[in-house]
Design a protein around this motif. Structure first.
Motif, mmCIF file in Angstrom:
data_model
loop_
_atom_site.group_PDB
_atom_site.id
_atom_site.type_symbol
_atom_site.label_atom_id
_atom_site.label_comp_id
_atom_site.label_asym_id
_atom_site.label_seq_id
_atom_site.Cartn_x
_atom_site.Cartn_y
_atom_site.Cartn_z
ATOM 1 N N ASP A 52 -37.939 148.041 7.869
ATOM 2 C CA ASP A 52 -38.335 147.569 6.541
ATOM 3 C C ASP A 52 -37.944 146.116 6.330
ATOM 4 O O ASP A 52 -38.697 145.341 5.719
ATOM 5 C CB ASP A 52 -37.707 148.436 5.451
ATOM 6 C CG ASP A 52 -38.367 149.796 5.325
ATOM 7 O OD1 ASP A 52 -39.506 149.954 5.813
ATOM 8 O OD2 ASP A 52 -37.733 150.706 4.738
ATOM 9 N N ALA A 53 -36.769 145.730 6.814
ATOM 10 C CA ALA A 53 -36.328 144.340 6.662
ATOM 11 C C ALA A 53 -37.235 143.404 7.456
ATOM 12 O O ALA A 53 -37.628 142.339 6.949
ATOM 13 C CB ALA A 53 -34.882 144.198 7.130
ATOM 14 N N HIS A 54 -37.580 143.802 8.675
ATOM 15 C CA HIS A 54 -38.494 142.982 9.469
ATOM 16 C C HIS A 54 -39.871 142.908 8.810
ATOM 17 O O HIS A 54 -40.513 141.852 8.799
ATOM 18 C CB HIS A 54 -38.633 143.532 10.887
ATOM 19 C CG HIS A 54 -37.487 143.201 11.778
ATOM 20 N ND1 HIS A 54 -37.272 141.933 12.259
ATOM 21 C CD2 HIS A 54 -36.490 143.964 12.271
ATOM 22 C CE1 HIS A 54 -36.191 141.929 13.010
ATOM 23 N NE2 HIS A 54 -35.693 143.159 13.030
ATOM 24 N N ASN A 55 -40.319 144.018 8.240
ATOM 25 C CA ASN A 55 -41.606 144.042 7.560
ATOM 26 C C ASN A 55 -41.600 143.099 6.354
ATOM 27 O O ASN A 55 -42.563 142.349 6.150
ATOM 28 C CB ASN A 55 -41.938 145.470 7.133
ATOM 29 C CG ASN A 55 -43.307 145.569 6.506
ATOM 30 O OD1 ASN A 55 -44.207 144.805 6.826
ATOM 31 N ND2 ASN A 55 -43.470 146.517 5.606
ATOM 32 N N ASP A 56 -40.539 143.133 5.566
ATOM 33 C CA ASP A 56 -40.451 142.245 4.406
ATOM 34 C C ASP A 56 -40.424 140.784 4.824
ATOM 35 O O ASP A 56 -41.078 139.936 4.207
ATOM 36 C CB ASP A 56 -39.207 142.570 3.575
ATOM 37 C CG ASP A 56 -39.316 143.904 2.864
ATOM 38 O OD1 ASP A 56 -40.451 144.414 2.713
ATOM 39 O OD2 ASP A 56 -38.261 144.436 2.468
ATOM 40 N N PHE A 57 -39.667 140.483 5.872
ATOM 41 C CA PHE A 57 -39.587 139.102 6.349
ATOM 42 C C PHE A 57 -40.956 138.621 6.841
ATOM 43 O O PHE A 57 -41.412 137.529 6.488
ATOM 44 C CB PHE A 57 -38.558 138.992 7.477
ATOM 45 C CG PHE A 57 -38.395 137.610 8.013
ATOM 46 C CD1 PHE A 57 -37.722 136.638 7.284
ATOM 47 C CD2 PHE A 57 -38.922 137.269 9.251
ATOM 48 C CE1 PHE A 57 -37.572 135.355 7.781
ATOM 49 C CE2 PHE A 57 -38.770 135.996 9.754
ATOM 50 C CZ PHE A 57 -38.101 135.030 9.015
ATOM 51 N N GLN A 59 -43.837 139.790 5.992
ATOM 52 C CA GLN A 59 -44.725 139.722 4.821
ATOM 53 C C GLN A 59 -44.549 138.386 4.109
ATOM 54 O O GLN A 59 -45.520 137.744 3.736
ATOM 55 C CB GLN A 59 -44.414 140.881 3.865
ATOM 56 C CG GLN A 59 -45.308 140.953 2.667
ATOM 57 C CD GLN A 59 -46.640 141.595 2.975
ATOM 58 O OE1 GLN A 59 -46.773 142.306 3.955
ATOM 59 N NE2 GLN A 59 -47.603 141.333 2.148
ATOM 60 N N HIS A 60 -43.296 137.961 3.936
ATOM 61 C CA HIS A 60 -43.052 136.674 3.272
ATOM 62 C C HIS A 60 -43.579 135.512 4.103
ATOM 63 O O HIS A 60 -44.157 134.567 3.570
ATOM 64 C CB HIS A 60 -41.559 136.478 3.004
ATOM 65 C CG HIS A 60 -41.034 137.300 1.886
ATOM 66 N ND1 HIS A 60 -41.426 137.129 0.585
ATOM 67 C CD2 HIS A 60 -40.154 138.312 1.867
ATOM 68 C CE1 HIS A 60 -40.804 137.995 -0.186
ATOM 69 N NE2 HIS A 60 -40.020 138.737 0.575
ATOM 70 N N ILE A 61 -43.394 135.583 5.402
ATOM 71 C CA ILE A 61 -43.851 134.497 6.275
ATOM 72 C C ILE A 61 -45.375 134.413 6.280
ATOM 73 O O ILE A 61 -45.959 133.335 6.177
ATOM 74 C CB ILE A 61 -43.306 134.685 7.707
ATOM 75 C CG1 ILE A 61 -41.790 134.585 7.715
ATOM 76 C CG2 ILE A 61 -43.918 133.682 8.658
ATOM 77 C CD1 ILE A 61 -41.256 133.263 7.226
ATOM 78 N N ILE A 62 -46.042 135.562 6.377
ATOM 79 C CA ILE A 62 -47.501 135.570 6.454
ATOM 80 C C ILE A 62 -48.127 135.221 5.118
ATOM 81 O O ILE A 62 -49.055 134.417 5.029
ATOM 82 C CB ILE A 62 -48.001 136.934 6.969
ATOM 83 C CG1 ILE A 62 -47.595 137.105 8.433
ATOM 84 C CG2 ILE A 62 -49.501 137.063 6.816
ATOM 85 C CD1 ILE A 62 -47.821 138.490 8.967
ATOM 86 N N VAL A 63 -47.639 135.815 4.032
ATOM 87 C CA VAL A 63 -48.242 135.605 2.715
ATOM 88 C C VAL A 63 -47.974 134.196 2.205
ATOM 89 O O VAL A 63 -48.874 133.518 1.708
ATOM 90 C CB VAL A 63 -47.734 136.666 1.711
ATOM 91 C CG1 VAL A 63 -48.153 136.321 0.298
ATOM 92 C CG2 VAL A 63 -48.245 138.033 2.101
ATOM 93 N N SER A 81 -28.832 140.035 6.789
ATOM 94 C CA SER A 81 -27.963 140.937 6.029
ATOM 95 C C SER A 81 -28.422 142.385 6.161
ATOM 96 O O SER A 81 -27.614 143.293 6.364
ATOM 97 C CB SER A 81 -27.949 140.509 4.559
ATOM 98 O OG SER A 81 -27.240 141.423 3.785
ATOM 99 N N ALA A 82 -29.726 142.595 6.050
ATOM 100 C CA ALA A 82 -30.257 143.956 6.173
ATOM 101 C C ALA A 82 -30.067 144.489 7.589
ATOM 102 O O ALA A 82 -29.776 145.676 7.776
ATOM 103 C CB ALA A 82 -31.730 143.975 5.790
#
Length: 108
Positions: A52-57, A59-63, A81-82
């Protein structure tokens, strides 16, 4: 003035007790095997948190595309941290599994 019973203070805690009763009973009945199952659940939760942490990161980079250096550092710090938290959960799960195996083999 009438004095109220102290038992009424425990009424809000009853749902928490009832929710925790079943897992504790299962662990008591399964013994060391239940401890191993709990360790496997910890490892799965740690892996899920890391993904989930990798997915969020990502997502932020791509979006957001090319973000400012400060925003990128904030997201990277959140990711690290996650991942540290997830690594701790995985290590705790591995320790529970090792304790479970030791208990199964040495207690006979």
């Amino acid at each position: 003035m009438r004095k109220q019973s102290e038992a009424l203070l425990l009424v809000p805690l009853l749902p928490i007790f009832l929710a925790g009763l079943f897992p504790m009973l299962i662990l008591a009945l399964l013994g060391f095997a239940g401890l191993g199952l709990l360790g496997i659940l910890f490892i799965c939760a740690g892996l899920s948190d890391a993904l989930d942490a990798h997915n969020d990161f990502n997502q932020h980079i791509i979006v957001e595309g090319h973000a400012r250096r400060a925003e990128h550092a904030i997201h990277a710090a959140d990711l690290h941290s996650a991942i540290r938290s997830a690594t701790g959960m995985r290590m705790a799960g591995a320790a529970l599994i090792v304790a479970s195996l030791c208990g199964l083999f040495y207690s006979g």
